[in-house]
Design a protein around this motif. Sequence first.
Motif, PDB file in Angstrom:
ATOM      1  N   GLU A  54       0.827  -1.218   0.000  1.00  0.00           N
ATOM      2  CA  GLU A  54       0.000   0.000   0.000  1.00  0.00           C
ATOM      3  C   GLU A  54       0.859   1.265   0.000  1.00  0.00           C
ATOM      4  N   TYR A  55       2.016   1.215   0.770  1.00  0.00           N
ATOM      5  CA  TYR A  55       2.823   2.446   0.855  1.00  0.00           C
ATOM      6  C   TYR A  55       3.485   2.802  -0.468  1.00  0.00           C
ATOM      7  N   VAL A  56       3.578   1.822  -1.361  1.00  0.00           N
ATOM      8  CA  VAL A  56       4.128   2.128  -2.698  1.00  0.00           C
ATOM      9  C   VAL A  56       3.010   2.667  -3.584  1.00  0.00           C
ATOM     10  N   ASN A  57       1.870   1.993  -3.539  1.00  0.00           N
ATOM     11  CA  ASN A  57       0.728   2.447  -4.347  1.00  0.00           C
ATOM     12  C   ASN A  57       0.323   3.880  -4.010  1.00  0.00           C
ATOM     13  N   TYR A  58       0.506   4.219  -2.768  1.00  0.00           N
ATOM     14  CA  TYR A  58       0.155   5.572  -2.316  1.00  0.00           C
ATOM     15  C   TYR A  58       0.840   6.623  -3.183  1.00  0.00           C
ATOM     16  N   TRP A  59       2.125   6.361  -3.511  1.00  0.00           N
ATOM     17  CA  TRP A  59       2.884   7.374  -4.259  1.00  0.00           C
ATOM     18  C   TRP A  59       2.472   7.419  -5.716  1.00  0.00           C
ATOM     19  N   PHE A  60       1.937   6.311  -6.209  1.00  0.00           N
ATOM     20  CA  PHE A  60       1.387   6.339  -7.566  1.00  0.00           C
ATOM     21  C   PHE A  60       0.121   7.175  -7.618  1.00  0.00           C
ATOM     22  N   VAL A  61      -0.592   7.109  -6.529  1.00  0.00           N
ATOM     23  CA  VAL A  61      -1.875   7.839  -6.467  1.00  0.00           C
ATOM     24  C   VAL A  61      -1.620   9.334  -6.334  1.00  0.00           C
ATOM     25  N   VAL A  62      -0.690   9.729  -5.437  1.00  0.00           N
ATOM     26  CA  VAL A  62      -0.491  11.176  -5.185  1.00  0.00           C
ATOM     27  C   VAL A  62       0.334  11.852  -6.280  1.00  0.00           C
ATOM     28  N   GLY A  63       1.017  11.097  -7.083  1.00  0.00           N
ATOM     29  CA  GLY A  63       1.722  11.677  -8.224  1.00  0.00           C
ATOM     30  C   GLY A  63       3.190  11.979  -7.977  1.00  0.00           C
ATOM     31  N   PHE A  64       3.904  12.151  -9.110  1.00  0.00           N
ATOM     32  CA  PHE A  64       5.348  12.304  -9.065  1.00  0.00           C
ATOM     33  C   PHE A  64       5.780  13.604  -8.388  1.00  0.00           C
ATOM     34  N   GLN A  65       4.937  14.626  -8.576  1.00  0.00           N
ATOM     35  CA  GLN A  65       5.304  15.940  -8.009  1.00  0.00           C
ATOM     36  C   GLN A  65       5.418  15.858  -6.490  1.00  0.00           C
ATOM     37  N   LYS A  66       4.451  15.187  -5.905  1.00  0.00           N
ATOM     38  CA  LYS A  66       4.488  15.056  -4.447  1.00  0.00           C
ATOM     39  C   LYS A  66       5.629  14.121  -4.029  1.00  0.00           C
ATOM     40  N   PHE A  67       5.840  13.089  -4.830  1.00  0.00           N
ATOM     41  CA  PHE A  67       6.953  12.163  -4.548  1.00  0.00           C
ATOM     42  C   PHE A  67       8.281  12.931  -4.488  1.00  0.00           C
ATOM     43  N   LEU A  68       8.431  13.832  -5.493  1.00  0.00           N
ATOM     44  CA  LEU A  68       9.645  14.640  -5.554  1.00  0.00           C
ATOM     45  C   LEU A  68       9.749  15.585  -4.367  1.00  0.00           C
ATOM     46  N   ARG A  69       8.613  16.120  -3.975  1.00  0.00           N
ATOM     47  CA  ARG A  69       8.578  17.062  -2.849  1.00  0.00           C
ATOM     48  C   ARG A  69       8.990  16.360  -1.537  1.00  0.00           C
ATOM     49  N   VAL A  70       8.509  15.150  -1.372  1.00  0.00           N
ATOM     50  CA  VAL A  70       8.775  14.428  -0.128  1.00  0.00           C
ATOM     51  C   VAL A  70      10.185  13.800  -0.139  1.00  0.00           C
ATOM     52  N   PHE A  71      10.549  13.249  -1.319  1.00  0.00           N
ATOM     53  CA  PHE A  71      11.856  12.556  -1.368  1.00  0.00           C
ATOM     54  C   PHE A  71      12.904  13.376  -2.115  1.00  0.00           C
ATOM     55  N   TRP A  72      12.799  14.662  -1.989  1.00  0.00           N
ATOM     56  CA  TRP A  72      13.750  15.540  -2.692  1.00  0.00           C
ATOM     57  C   TRP A  72      15.198  15.236  -2.305  1.00  0.00           C
ATOM     58  N   TYR A  73      15.411  14.903  -1.077  1.00  0.00           N
ATOM     59  CA  TYR A  73      16.783  14.632  -0.616  1.00  0.00           C
ATOM     60  C   TYR A  73      17.358  13.419  -1.348  1.00  0.00           C
ATOM     61  N   PHE A  74      16.561  12.406  -1.469  1.00  0.00           N
ATOM     62  CA  PHE A  74      17.026  11.181  -2.126  1.00  0.00           C
ATOM     63  C   PHE A  74      17.242  11.408  -3.624  1.00  0.00           C
ATOM     64  N   VAL A  75      16.228  12.036  -4.243  1.00  0.00           N
ATOM     65  CA  VAL A  75      16.257  12.166  -5.704  1.00  0.00           C
ATOM     66  C   VAL A  75      17.383  13.096  -6.147  1.00  0.00           C
ATOM     67  N   ILE A  76      17.464  14.273  -5.512  1.00  0.00           N
ATOM     68  CA  ILE A  76      18.435  15.274  -5.977  1.00  0.00           C
ATOM     69  C   ILE A  76      19.870  14.867  -5.641  1.00  0.00           C
ATOM     70  N   PHE A  77      20.068  14.416  -4.423  1.00  0.00           N
ATOM     71  CA  PHE A  77      21.460  14.198  -4.003  1.00  0.00           C
ATOM     72  C   PHE A  77      21.911  12.743  -4.098  1.00  0.00           C
ATOM     73  N   GLU A  78      21.164  11.873  -3.470  1.00  0.00           N
ATOM     74  CA  GLU A  78      21.638  10.487  -3.391  1.00  0.00           C
ATOM     75  C   GLU A  78      21.525   9.778  -4.742  1.00  0.00           C
ATOM     76  N   PHE A  79      20.332   9.792  -5.333  1.00  0.00           N
ATOM     77  CA  PHE A  79      20.111   9.063  -6.566  1.00  0.00           C
ATOM     78  C   PHE A  79      20.975   9.631  -7.703  1.00  0.00           C
ATOM     79  N   THR A  80      20.997  10.957  -7.777  1.00  0.00           N
ATOM     80  CA  THR A  80      21.755  11.601  -8.860  1.00  0.00           C
ATOM     81  C   THR A  80      23.239  11.270  -8.743  1.00  0.00           C
TER      82      THR A  80
END
Lengths: 440, 459
Positions: A12-38
């Motif tokens: 369910e916790y994964v499906n939640y992010w599909f429902v709320v959309g990528f923009q919110k995903f980016l907003r919440v996991f900005w630290y991971f996406v911008i710094f760690e993943f990149t």
Amino acid sequence: MIFLSAHDLMPEYVNYWFVVGFQKFLRVFWYFVIFEFTRYIIIDYIIAGIFALTGKSRKEKFKRAKAALYTENPFVSVIIPGKNEGKHLYKLTRSLAEQTFTNFELIIVDDGSDDETPVIGKNLEKLGLIDMFIRNEMRGGKASAANLALRYSKGKYIVHLDADCSFDRDAIEQVLLPFFLDEKIGAVGGNVKVRNYKDSLCAKLQAIEYLKTVSIGRIVTSYLGIYKIISGAFGAFRKDVIDSIGGWDIGPGLDGDITVKIRKSGYKVYFQPKAVCLTNAPSKFKVLTKQRLRWDKSIIRFRVRKHKDVYFPNANFNWLNFFSLAENVFYNVILDLMWWIYIIDIMINYSSQLQFIIPMNFTLYFVMSYVQMFSIYVFSERRKEELYLWPYVILMTIYTGTYLRIVRTIAYYKEFFFKRSYEDVWNPYKSSIQAKRAGL
Amino acid sequence: MLNLLKHNSNARKITKEGYSLLLVSHVNELRQESLDYLDGFVIDTDRVSHAREILLYVRTQDNIQISLLPIFINSVYKLPQEVSIHTDGLIELTQLASYMQRVVTITKRIQKVTAPKLVAHDVLIQFKTLAYSYTRNVSIQPKPSRKSYIGYDFPFISLFYKDDEVISLLQNLKKAKQLNYLSFKLQDYVHLCKGCSGNYLNFRECCPKCESIDIKAHDMIHHFVCAHVAPEKDFKVEDGLECPKCDKHLRHIGIDYDKPSTIYSCNTCSHEFQNAGMNALCLDCGTENELDELLEKAVGSYMITQKGEQLLFQSKKNYISGNMTSTDKGSLSLNLFKIIVNQEIQRIKTTSGNSMFVKIEFQNDELQLLNVDVKKALTKEIGDIIKSYLKEADILSAERFNKYYIMLPETKENQLERLENIQYNLSKLLSDNLADSKQEIKISTHKVQATDAIQQYFA
């Protein structure tokens, strides 16, 4: 009949992010996406891809370098400074006797040992297994011991080792080869791996960390020209270069410091992943914590304070030096602060959705860890042995993302505000107090 | 009563309580004298060479009864230790009576010693040394001596060896110690030149690479603030010390810098090292010795043992005869004896002759308690008794001190009277020497048969 979609299979916790959309995903996991993943996925894989594509031409270059190395057959000084390392010395001499490159002298400096090291050292010297054994009755610290060895070295190149390490048969040959690739290379770092990874969970996690940060991390930074730390356990230096910068300065953290000094004097530093050295990592978290507090304090002391000139425009300004230290400080110090900001941000703005955020965060880091591990698997010469570590990669999120981050934060705080590195018993007080006064 | 008799112009004899001492100032006086009837000598000269010649002349006499006689030094003369240690000390001629007891003791003890015959020179010296220790009841204690090759002179025995033969001297003493004739008490270790066995050595520090002694020690300086470490010469400037790395002036040891160690540099080959080598130059022969090449010899005092004393009293037998089981006529070692018995069985098969095999056993627990030396002596004595009753063709062997075998070739069962004599005398030997009179000597005989197996004889 019930048809299951992909969403139905996911928690369910994964499906939640599909429902709320990528923009919110980016907003919440900005630290991971911008710094760690990149940084650790995108850049690493791009570099790894380039590295793989250029493998053939690099192989040719190294082949020519090897021919040049053996044509010149330069005299090399292997120096080993240390305190109470007597118990390792015989094994070490045996390990070095197996080397494919043999034109070297072995100099061991005993920095005021209070065990049987002087007896062992003198005996090994008498037996001809050590070329020069120098004993300092009074302890002066690792830097002074290394400088003493340097003073009596006759080699064109200096290979600095730790006594408790062992080496692949071609390790010295491999660490010398980069000097024959480019005459601007002033120092080469060896690839340090954990030997005792089966000892404890603590050692296993460090073994994975070393593979990620030391092996792959340094291949990437070296390729980008921003490689900034030659491990004290295994590194090679041009004698003229190291003499010109006055050898090692007071530690802790002298290995990173000397790398910066070499860079600042206009030489390149290179990481040689094929020069493999095995070392024993702390097998207890208490010991590891002490070690990491010492290492992390040195980032503030050297990268932020002592070498702050690289950040400012001056006659010796060099972009690569700037990026080298900036990357190091940013990914360690700045991001460490930002992580706490990120935690506060989430706590304030998304406290009601923590049941979706926390497991997702762990999942992201978990997946990232295995993706990174795959790149290590591709590059490693010991991939089969290292498969043993794969089940433990799952714990790396807690190890690096939480444990090491907390240790790092404490170290930065202590060093930034109280300059605690000068009180570290790793270095004798008589030297540390002088270094503190001189602002070194 | 003191009688001073002029024998001739040079020699004088002192007689006291029936003992005669000869005053000697030159060795020629001894050559003219019959020494057999003297009880001692008094060195009556202050000339070292004369005194030494006198000592040598007496001590090297073949007749052990003469060579061991007491030799004193007239107390009016002062002779150096190199001479005096070989004598029986000073003697005051005016108070002769107080010294006579010593003369009496020594001469009486000399008379107890039986001189060996036909022995090698070094064995004779060994014997004389044992006798010297016994007659004086003293240990042979080495004295430090600058003139000795090994730095020590031994009383008495040193007289028999030239300066460069001192290793032979030590070996001879060691041999006597190994044979348990002398006990040893360690006093010192001496280190001798590999070339000439001398100990006049000059120890020098040297370069471990080229062995040059032209080396110089330099203090190392550790500059705290920059961690630079180098020899002091690198820091020296006109007005003091300055760090070549950071250009700072070094003012205060312990605050700015310290000296953690020293390092040598070789002025011959430029080698730099911390642990200098060490070698020893022999000032006598010029040989350079590595330390581990020097001959290390233990020096100490030697004292005669009980076994040594027994040797002195039975020397004739001991030196001339040997081990009963291996060298005596008619006696064989057990292994050889077994071969002979086997041969005899084979011979009986073809000749149908009459031979007897005899086993003599001593069945007494008290014998087991005797020490090794006594057991050996007992074995010898038993062997002598048995052999004295055997015929020429008979063969004897001993398995242990209490088990003996005899092969009597061509002997019938009614020709064994010699065994009765043996049993009687052996019983007497044991009853004379052991408190427990319940001795049991079992003598069993067996006629050698063609069908016998060798194993049954020695079961």
